[in-house]
Write a protein that holds these residues in place. Structure first.
Motif, PDB file in Angstrom:
ATOM      1  N   PHE A  12       2.789   4.336  -2.641  1.00 40.42           N
ATOM      2  CA  PHE A  12       3.160   3.610  -1.580  1.00 40.42           C
ATOM      3  C   PHE A  12       2.015   2.601  -1.133  1.00 40.42           C
ATOM      4  N   PRO A  13       2.103   1.469  -0.664  1.00 46.96           N
ATOM      5  CA  PRO A  13       1.141   0.693  -0.235  1.00 46.96           C
ATOM      6  C   PRO A  13       0.073   1.366   0.858  1.00 46.96           C
ATOM      7  N   GLY A  14      -1.235   1.338   0.450  1.00 44.99           N
ATOM      8  CA  GLY A  14      -2.072   1.972   1.347  1.00 44.99           C
ATOM      9  C   GLY A  14      -2.327   3.334   0.939  1.00 44.99           C
ATOM     10  N   GLN A  15      -1.512   4.031  -0.045  1.00 44.90           N
ATOM     11  CA  GLN A  15      -1.813   5.153  -0.441  1.00 44.90           C
ATOM     12  C   GLN A  15      -3.181   5.531  -1.237  1.00 44.90           C
ATOM     13  N   ILE A  16      -3.841   6.486  -0.732  1.00 42.78           N
ATOM     14  CA  ILE A  16      -5.170   6.689  -1.590  1.00 42.78           C
ATOM     15  C   ILE A  16      -5.275   8.016  -2.454  1.00 42.78           C
ATOM     16  N   GLY A  17      -4.341   8.794  -2.331  1.00 44.19           N
ATOM     17  CA  GLY A  17      -4.135   9.994  -3.281  1.00 44.19           C
ATOM     18  C   GLY A  17      -2.794  10.712  -3.140  1.00 44.19           C
ATOM     19  N   PHE A  18      -2.757  11.646  -4.049  1.00 43.31           N
ATOM     20  CA  PHE A  18      -1.445  12.467  -4.258  1.00 43.31           C
ATOM     21  C   PHE A  18      -1.819  13.772  -4.464  1.00 43.31           C
ATOM     22  N   ILE A 307      10.494   6.677   4.027  1.00 41.85           N
ATOM     23  CA  ILE A 307       9.052   6.512   4.191  1.00 41.85           C
ATOM     24  C   ILE A 307       8.406   5.058   4.215  1.00 41.85           C
ATOM     25  N   MET A 308       8.934   4.282   3.365  1.00 43.34           N
ATOM     26  CA  MET A 308       8.660   2.776   3.583  1.00 43.34           C
ATOM     27  C   MET A 308       8.819   2.045   5.164  1.00 43.34           C
ATOM     28  N   ALA A 309       9.843   2.592   5.478  1.00 43.40           N
ATOM     29  CA  ALA A 309      10.455   2.019   6.668  1.00 43.40           C
ATOM     30  C   ALA A 309       9.153   2.487   7.821  1.00 43.40           C
ATOM     31  N   HIS A 310       8.733   3.843   7.860  1.00 44.11           N
ATOM     32  CA  HIS A 310       7.886   4.320   8.694  1.00 44.11           C
ATOM     33  C   HIS A 310       6.643   3.497   8.538  1.00 44.11           C
ATOM     34  N   LEU A 311       6.263   3.154   7.149  1.00 45.09           N
ATOM     35  CA  LEU A 311       5.078   2.614   6.967  1.00 45.09           C
ATOM     36  C   LEU A 311       4.950   1.026   7.286  1.00 45.09           C
ATOM     37  N   GLY A 312       6.197   0.652   7.644  1.00 46.72           N
ATOM     38  CA  GLY A 312       6.602  -0.784   8.247  1.00 46.72           C
ATOM     39  C   GLY A 312       6.585  -1.616   7.128  1.00 46.72           C
ATOM     40  N   GLN A 313       7.136  -1.364   5.902  1.00 46.19           N
ATOM     41  CA  GLN A 313       7.247  -2.027   4.746  1.00 46.19           C
ATOM     42  C   GLN A 313       8.616  -2.522   4.462  1.00 46.19           C
TER      43      GLN A 313
END
Length: 313
Positions: A12-18, A307-313
């Motif tokens: 995801f955009p902005g994701q920094i880890g998993f 998830i993308m919808a929540h992140l505004g993508q």
């Protein structure tokens, strides 16, 4: 049986880890966590080879309901549940202990008691108890929170002596644990159930202590049916349980307890389907609501879009 979430691999955009847990896939952002409740199932700290359809949805929705119902007792990490199998919330710094609380001599406590132990995590257990008897008062028996492998029993004294949790914080965790368990027992009683034992996890968001992870689900808790409990105890009959214990018992009966050299028994489609059915039964019994199966056609696409919808993508 392919319509289950075995694992996810989003980016995801902005994701920094998993982080891939035993049963959850956690996508890490600066101040948020996106948690996908997969359909993986674990027992004896081992992830079993096959996923269980709808299990993640069951646990995610039960947890969401209980977190909302206890938010007056302790604030929690959740900010959104954009999909039946997804929870999004504040990225907390977890305390490295799990607060296990037991109202009855069952499960791990009963196995230790049967082995002759009368102290569990530094807490004395009275003589003369039979399996599934209530304790005079609920007892807190913490465990360490292992990144990998088995969680280990630990006493309150060791937690404080080793500086795992500051005493001021630990006193708050104990207070919250007792209050949450009391609420959980009241809610269970209203559904004809007994909340036997459970665990809570907490974390800090800034200086605030928040309740994190799932609560009062059949994976994190043990329930008995209230009807017939007293009669069963009187006659020495095993209690009818509403928990993941049935999975553990199936494994034990097939020679597996997570010990070195043991192999997980074959999970047939029939076994997988029966476990799925039991989880749905658990949902309906615990919540009193009819379970509505989410659309499992293109299941990963469904989750990713939410998830993308929540992140505004």
């Amino acid at each position: 049986m392919s319509n289950a979430i075995k694992e996810t691999h989003f980016n995801f955009p902005g994701q920094i880890g998993f982080y891939k847990g035993k049963v959850r896939d956690v996508y890490i952002f600066d101040k948020e966590l996106v948690v996908v409740a997969s359909d993986r199932i674990s027992a004896f700290d081992v992830v079993l080879p096959k996923a269980i359809p709808f299990k993640g949805q069951v646990l995610n929705q039960i947890a969401a309901g209980f977190l909302k119902a206890t938010s007056d007792i302790v604030p929690n990490w959740v900010t959104a549940t954009p999909d039946p199998s997804v929870t999004i919330g504040k990225r907390c710094e977890p305390f490295k202990v799990e607060m296990v609380i037991r109202g009855y001599l069952a499960g791990h406590a009963a196995r230790e008691y049967k082995a002759g132990k009368r102290i569990l995590c530094g807490v004395a257990m009275a003589e003369g108890l039979r399996e599934n008897d209530p304790f005079p008062e609920p007892i807190i028996t913490p465990t360490t929170k292992a990144s990998e492998g088995h969680d280990e029993d630990i006493s309150r004294e060791d937690i404080l002596a080793k500086g795992i949790v500051r005493e001021a914080d630990y006193l708050i965790l104990e207070k919250y644990t007792h209050a949450l368990f009391q609420r959980g027992q009241e809610m269970a009683r209203a559904k004809g159930l007994i909340l036997v034992d459970t665990k809570y996890e907490f974390g800090k968001f800034g200086e605030d202590i928040l309740l994190i992870d799932e609560i009062h689900t059949p994976d994190s808790s043990r329930y008995f049916y209230a009807e017939g409990y007293a009669e069963n105890q009187k006659n020495g009959i095993p209690q009818k349980q509403l928990s993941k214990e049935f999975v553990r018992q199936w494994l034990i009966a097939n020679g597996f307890q997570g010990k070195d050299g043991q192999s997980v028994p074959e999970m047939s489609d029939e076994i997988v389907e029966s476990i799925s059915d039991r989880y749905i039964e658990l949902f309906e019994q615990i919540t009193g609501e009819k379970f509505v199966k989410a659309n499992v056609k293109n299941i990963e696409s469904r989750i990713e879009k939410a998830i993308m919808a929540h992140l505004g993508q």
